[in-house]
Design a protein around this motif. Structure first.
Motif, mmCIF file in Angstrom:
data_model
loop_
_atom_site.group_PDB
_atom_site.id
_atom_site.type_symbol
_atom_site.label_atom_id
_atom_site.label_comp_id
_atom_site.label_asym_id
_atom_site.label_seq_id
_atom_site.Cartn_x
_atom_site.Cartn_y
_atom_site.Cartn_z
ATOM 1 N N LEU A 107 0.875 -1.169 0.000
ATOM 2 C CA LEU A 107 0.000 0.000 0.000
ATOM 3 C C LEU A 107 0.917 1.224 0.000
ATOM 4 C CD1 LEU A 107 -3.152 0.653 2.062
ATOM 5 C CD2 LEU A 107 -1.305 2.278 2.245
ATOM 6 N N VAL A 108 0.595 2.226 -0.807
ATOM 7 C CA VAL A 108 1.385 3.459 -0.838
ATOM 8 C C VAL A 108 0.482 4.609 -0.403
ATOM 9 C CG1 VAL A 108 2.715 5.059 -2.249
ATOM 10 C CG2 VAL A 108 2.838 2.594 -2.705
ATOM 11 N N LYS A 109 0.957 5.328 0.596
ATOM 12 C CA LYS A 109 0.259 6.515 1.094
ATOM 13 C C LYS A 109 1.231 7.685 0.914
ATOM 14 C CE LYS A 109 -2.216 8.158 5.147
ATOM 15 N NZ LYS A 109 -2.531 7.852 6.553
ATOM 16 N N GLU A 110 0.973 8.481 -0.126
ATOM 17 C CA GLU A 110 1.899 9.541 -0.503
ATOM 18 C C GLU A 110 2.097 10.541 0.627
ATOM 19 O OE1 GLU A 110 2.592 12.117 -4.501
ATOM 20 O OE2 GLU A 110 0.577 12.192 -3.680
ATOM 21 N N ASP A 111 3.365 10.930 0.808
ATOM 22 C CA ASP A 111 3.655 11.938 1.819
ATOM 23 C C ASP A 111 3.259 13.325 1.314
ATOM 24 O OD1 ASP A 111 5.625 12.044 -0.088
ATOM 25 O OD2 ASP A 111 7.297 12.068 1.300
ATOM 26 N N GLU A 112 3.369 14.307 2.186
ATOM 27 C CA GLU A 112 2.928 15.673 1.883
ATOM 28 C C GLU A 112 3.642 16.219 0.652
ATOM 29 O OE1 GLU A 112 2.631 19.943 4.227
ATOM 30 O OE2 GLU A 112 3.396 18.171 5.258
ATOM 31 N N ARG A 113 2.865 16.707 -0.311
ATOM 32 C CA ARG A 113 3.422 17.259 -1.554
ATOM 33 C C ARG A 113 2.574 18.426 -2.025
ATOM 34 N NH1 ARG A 113 6.915 13.434 -4.700
ATOM 35 N NH2 ARG A 113 7.305 11.790 -3.227
ATOM 36 N N TYR A 114 3.219 19.286 -2.816
ATOM 37 C CA TYR A 114 2.531 20.456 -3.344
ATOM 38 C C TYR A 114 2.930 20.667 -4.799
ATOM 39 C CZ TYR A 114 1.555 21.252 1.514
ATOM 40 O OH TYR A 114 1.120 21.092 2.799
ATOM 41 N N SER A 115 2.013 21.247 -5.565
ATOM 42 C CA SER A 115 2.304 21.551 -6.964
ATOM 43 C C SER A 115 3.028 22.882 -7.053
ATOM 44 C CB SER A 115 1.011 21.615 -7.780
ATOM 45 O OG SER A 115 0.429 20.339 -7.836
ATOM 46 N N LEU A 116 4.028 22.923 -7.908
ATOM 47 C CA LEU A 116 4.782 24.141 -8.162
ATOM 48 C C LEU A 116 4.737 24.386 -9.658
ATOM 49 C CD1 LEU A 116 6.829 26.379 -7.329
ATOM 50 C CD2 LEU A 116 8.627 24.686 -7.767
ATOM 51 N N LYS A 117 4.144 25.519 -10.056
ATOM 52 C CA LYS A 117 4.062 25.855 -11.473
ATOM 53 C C LYS A 117 5.145 26.872 -11.792
ATOM 54 C CE LYS A 117 0.891 27.183 -15.119
ATOM 55 N NZ LYS A 117 -0.501 27.495 -15.439
ATOM 56 N N ILE A 118 5.904 26.577 -12.831
ATOM 57 C CA ILE A 118 7.014 27.436 -13.217
ATOM 58 C C ILE A 118 6.743 27.987 -14.612
ATOM 59 C CG2 ILE A 118 9.474 27.500 -13.746
ATOM 60 C CD1 ILE A 118 9.787 25.181 -11.747
ATOM 61 N N LYS A 119 6.813 29.329 -14.748
ATOM 62 C CA LYS A 119 6.725 29.984 -16.048
ATOM 63 C C LYS A 119 8.017 30.762 -16.244
ATOM 64 C CE LYS A 119 1.791 30.659 -16.520
ATOM 65 N NZ LYS A 119 0.736 31.620 -16.835
ATOM 66 N N LEU A 120 8.660 30.558 -17.369
ATOM 67 C CA LEU A 120 9.897 31.261 -17.657
ATOM 68 C C LEU A 120 9.629 32.382 -18.651
ATOM 69 C CD1 LEU A 120 12.383 28.283 -18.021
ATOM 70 C CD2 LEU A 120 11.935 29.692 -16.007
ATOM 71 N N ILE A 121 10.171 33.550 -18.355
ATOM 72 C CA ILE A 121 10.058 34.713 -19.235
ATOM 73 C C ILE A 121 11.477 35.093 -19.645
ATOM 74 C CG2 ILE A 121 9.267 37.105 -19.455
ATOM 75 C CD1 ILE A 121 6.980 35.183 -18.881
ATOM 76 N N GLY A 122 11.703 35.193 -20.947
ATOM 77 C CA GLY A 122 13.020 35.573 -21.450
ATOM 78 C C GLY A 122 13.297 37.046 -21.239
ATOM 79 N N ARG A 123 14.533 37.473 -21.525
ATOM 80 C CA ARG A 123 14.908 38.877 -21.381
ATOM 81 C C ARG A 123 14.133 39.781 -22.324
ATOM 82 N NH1 ARG A 123 21.327 37.771 -20.682
ATOM 83 N NH2 ARG A 123 21.127 36.971 -18.564
ATOM 84 N N ASP A 124 13.603 39.178 -23.393
ATOM 85 C CA ASP A 124 12.795 39.951 -24.340
ATOM 86 C C ASP A 124 11.338 40.074 -23.901
ATOM 87 O OD1 ASP A 124 11.945 37.353 -24.700
ATOM 88 O OD2 ASP A 124 12.429 37.274 -26.846
ATOM 89 N N GLY A 125 11.011 39.495 -22.728
ATOM 90 C CA GLY A 125 9.654 39.575 -22.213
ATOM 91 C C GLY A 125 8.726 38.504 -22.746
ATOM 92 N N LYS A 126 9.219 37.611 -23.596
ATOM 93 C CA LYS A 126 8.405 36.549 -24.184
ATOM 94 C C LYS A 126 8.646 35.234 -23.436
ATOM 95 C CE LYS A 126 8.315 38.632 -28.728
ATOM 96 N NZ LYS A 126 8.700 38.518 -30.115
ATOM 97 N N PRO A 127 7.679 34.307 -23.554
ATOM 98 C CA PRO A 127 7.874 33.001 -22.902
ATOM 99 C C PRO A 127 9.166 32.337 -23.384
ATOM 100 C CG PRO A 127 5.630 33.216 -23.685
ATOM 101 C CD PRO A 127 6.401 34.388 -24.240
ATOM 102 N N ALA A 128 9.863 31.732 -22.451
ATOM 103 C CA ALA A 128 11.125 31.061 -22.768
ATOM 104 C C ALA A 128 11.017 29.593 -22.375
ATOM 105 C CB ALA A 128 12.262 31.729 -22.013
ATOM 106 N N ARG A 129 11.973 28.810 -22.851
ATOM 107 C CA ARG A 129 12.003 27.419 -22.448
ATOM 108 C C ARG A 129 13.412 27.067 -22.007
ATOM 109 N NH1 ARG A 129 11.907 23.490 -27.637
ATOM 110 N NH2 ARG A 129 13.721 24.382 -28.627
#
Length: 180
Positions: free
Chosen positions: A117-139
């Motif tokens: 049986l697996v009972k997941e320990d405490e976890r949270y979602s982290l959403k990351i958005k990257l913005i380039g130096r030009d102000g546009k979405p980056a990867r």
């Protein structure tokens, strides 16, 4: 025997066999009031010509309980015993154990069924958005460090809105990161 090292000679000599494993589920964080005990039937089969009585016990860690302390498996037939895994008990992590069936006459171990049986320990979602130096979405690839564990997390552009985002499912606490 099953679920472990194989003793071929013992397996050939015995007429009683049991299910190899019973998995009671993965219960993710956060734990809900709807998380409830799960009961599974572990089946024992007897290919011999005489009834066999097994004494049953659970070993190992975990929130497991037996519905009966023994079972008589009829000659040429089968019997089932309920085993319950309870995610409402305290603690989290990967819980394992074994249901051991020992011959009531000789005391010898006859069957072994693994329990999990697996009972997941405490976890949270982290959403990351990257913005380039030009102000546009980056990867890029973002390196996250959780304690001693380092995880790369790729951030890609989504085809619908041209935004770059990634979601990680992380343990609670301090997380350090950098984009590379």
């Amino acid at each position: 025997m099953g679920t472990g090292r194989v003793d071929v000679a013992a397996a050939v000599r015995t007429s009683v066999r049991a299910a190899g494993s019973a998995f009671f589920g993965f219960f993710d964080w956060p734990h809900e009031p709807t998380d409830a005990p799960v009961t599974k039937q572990v089946t024992f089969a007897n290919s011999g010509s005489t009834d066999v009585t097994l004494n049953l016990a659970i070993t190992g860690t975990g929130p497991f309980s037996l519905g009966a302390s023994s079972v008589t498996v009829p000659a040429g037939g089968s019997s089932a015993v309920p085993v319950t895994g309870d995610p409402t008990r305290p603690g989290s992590g990967q819980f394992t154990g074994y249901l051991i069936g020992t011959d009531a006459v000789t005391g010898a171990a006859v069957t072994r069924t693994s329990l999990g049986l697996v009972k997941e320990d405490e976890r949270y979602s982290l959403k990351i958005k990257l913005i380039g130096r030009d102000g546009k979405p980056a990867r890029s690839t973002v390196i996250l460090k959780e304690g001693r564990r380092v995880r790369p997390l790729a951030v890609h552009r989504r085809w619908r809105d041209d935004a770059a985002a990634a979601v990680g499912h992380l343990h609670g606490g301090v997380v350090a990161g950098r984009a590379g």
